[in-house]
Design a protein around this motif. Structure first.
Motif, short mmCIF file in Angstrom:
data_model
loop_
_atom_site.label_atom_id
_atom_site.label_comp_id
_atom_site.label_asym_id
_atom_site.label_seq_id
_atom_site.Cartn_x
_atom_site.Cartn_y
_atom_site.Cartn_z
N THR A 65 0.83 -1.21 0.00
CA THR A 65 0.00 0.00 0.00
C THR A 65 0.86 1.26 0.00
OG1 THR A 65 -1.75 -1.17 1.18
CG2 THR A 65 -1.81 1.24 1.25
N TYR A 66 1.92 1.24 0.78
CA TYR A 66 2.81 2.40 0.88
C TYR A 66 3.45 2.74 -0.46
CZ TYR A 66 6.87 5.15 2.37
OH TYR A 66 7.82 6.12 2.51
N THR A 104 2.39 1.70 -3.64
CA THR A 104 1.59 1.68 -4.88
C THR A 104 0.27 2.44 -4.79
OG1 THR A 104 0.53 -0.41 -4.23
CG2 THR A 104 2.57 -0.56 -5.50
N GLU A 105 -0.31 2.59 -3.63
CA GLU A 105 -1.64 3.19 -3.55
C GLU A 105 -1.53 4.71 -3.63
OE1 GLU A 105 -5.35 3.45 -0.40
OE2 GLU A 105 -4.15 1.62 -0.49
N GLU A 106 -2.22 5.32 -4.62
CA GLU A 106 -2.19 6.76 -4.83
C GLU A 106 -3.46 7.39 -4.27
OE1 GLU A 106 -1.73 7.28 -9.00
OE2 GLU A 106 0.42 6.82 -8.99
N THR A 123 -0.60 11.06 -5.52
CA THR A 123 0.74 10.54 -5.22
C THR A 123 0.62 9.46 -4.15
OG1 THR A 123 1.09 12.26 -3.57
CG2 THR A 123 1.92 12.68 -5.81
N THR A 124 1.66 8.63 -4.08
CA THR A 124 1.71 7.61 -3.05
C THR A 124 2.39 8.17 -1.79
OG1 THR A 124 3.87 6.77 -3.78
CG2 THR A 124 1.91 5.83 -4.83
N ASP A 125 2.24 7.45 -0.70
CA ASP A 125 2.90 7.87 0.55
C ASP A 125 4.41 7.85 0.41
OD1 ASP A 125 0.50 8.26 1.87
OD2 ASP A 125 0.40 6.19 2.58
#
Length: 339
Positions: free
Chosen positions: A49-50, A52-54, A60-62
């Motif tokens: 998640t850190y 790839t998830e936007e 933007t991602t984390d």
């Protein structure tokens, strides 16, 4: 021995000990494997998640946001020449969700495979268990056979002394792993609870168990135990890596100079310097196996030394005059030339 004192036959006592030991090991392994696999899967999902998830504006991602914050921190402290934003952003862009899933899936598969290997290892020790059962059943006969070879004395038999020394080593190692593993877990929980390492409190048990298990390996174990927390900190927040590094450096400075020498010295009844020199000598002679065997061997040697010290005494040195030495001449010519 304790079961024999309450009138239980030795054969039945051996069976009770082995069944109880096997049950305790199986329960502990199943409980630890369940927790570790669950925590590893949760950590893998968090890493995915850190990376790839936007979300948010951009989006933007984390990971990308942390890179921007890290670059701003470098710029604010006069380190503008260090450019990490462009390279790190390109690396993150090259990572696709399916790639992350592939690697995190491998981590989960490795954890599950390790769990299966641990269970399989228990069944592969059947031969060792059978041999040890025969040794336990015939231990009184073995003790009498050994003691008959040495002068009589009212102390404990040699096998009992070595047994007690090795048991002291095992207790000391368990205490050491508990102290260091508990310290690492508590430290990671504190870093997570204070927000210095986001989410570390959730995986503090996993990090503590890993540190306690790997602590069995002297010298190398402490550094290996810090690798998973350091990787987690780098992924979650690069700046938090510094806090994790500081935590483990502090723990292992205390361990190497205070905990290990004193805990093992008390458990083995050896001077702390002997513990340190024994580990160094084992590493120089036989590498990692030598390090692992150094302390048990020192404990056994101490027990053997005490056994013989009670049975063998040396006469004192003569305090006056030279000691006469007889000389045998080799030939008549040598005798004739002798003044």
């Amino acid at each position: 021995r304790d079961l024999e004192r309450i009138r239980i036959p030795r054969g039945l006592g051996v069976a009770i000990v082995y069944v109880s030991f096997a049950a305790a090991i199986i329960v502990a392994v199943v409980a630890l494997v369940t927790v570790v696999v669950a925590e590893v899967r949760s950590a893998s999902d968090r890493v995915e998640t850190y990376l790839t998830e936007e979300h948010g504006q951009g989006p933007t991602t984390d990971a990308e946001r942390d890179i921007v914050r890290f670059q701003r921190w470098l710029d604010a402290h006069g380190l503008e020449g260090i450019e990490v934003r462009e390279q790190a952003t390109e690396w993150l862009d090259s990572i696709e969700a399916n790639d992350v899933s592939k690697y995190t899936g491998k981590v989960v598969d490795f954890a599950q495979g390790a769990a299966i290997s641990i269970v399989s290892l228990l069944f592969s020790l059947v031969l060792v268990i059978v041999i040890s059962i025969y040794m336990l059943l015939d231990m009184p006969r073995l003790e009498r056979a050994i003691d008959r070879r040495f002068p009589p004395h009212g102390g404990k038999p040699l096998t009992v002394r070595i047994e007690g020394a090795l048991a002291g080593y095992v207790k000391g190692q368990l205490l050491l792993s508990t102290i260091i593993g508990g310290s690492a877990g508590a430290g990671m929980w504190a870093l997570g609870a204070t927000g210095l390492v986001p989410g570390a409190d959730r995986y503090a048990l996993l990090f503590g168990v890993w540190t306690g298990v790997i602590e069995v390996i002297p010298y190398i174990g402490p550094w290996l135990s810090s690798v998973p927390p350091a990787i987690y900190a780098l992924v979650v927040d690069p700046i938090s890596f510094l806090w994790v590094a500081a935590l483990f450096v502090f723990i292992y400075q205390i361990e190497g100079h205070v905990v290990v020498p004193n805990v093992m010295a008390n458990a083995l009844r050896l001077h702390p310097l002997l513990v340190i020199f024994g580990l160094l000598a084992g590493g120089e002679i036989y590498g990692l196996p030598g390090i692992l065997l150094a302390l048990p061997l020192l404990a056994a040697v101490r027990a053997i030394w005490e056994f013989f010290a009670e049975r063998v005494s040396l006469e004192p040195w003569s305090g006056a005059g030279p000691v006469p030495v007889e000389v045998e001449l080799d030939s008549p010519d040598a005798r004739a030339d002798d003044p």
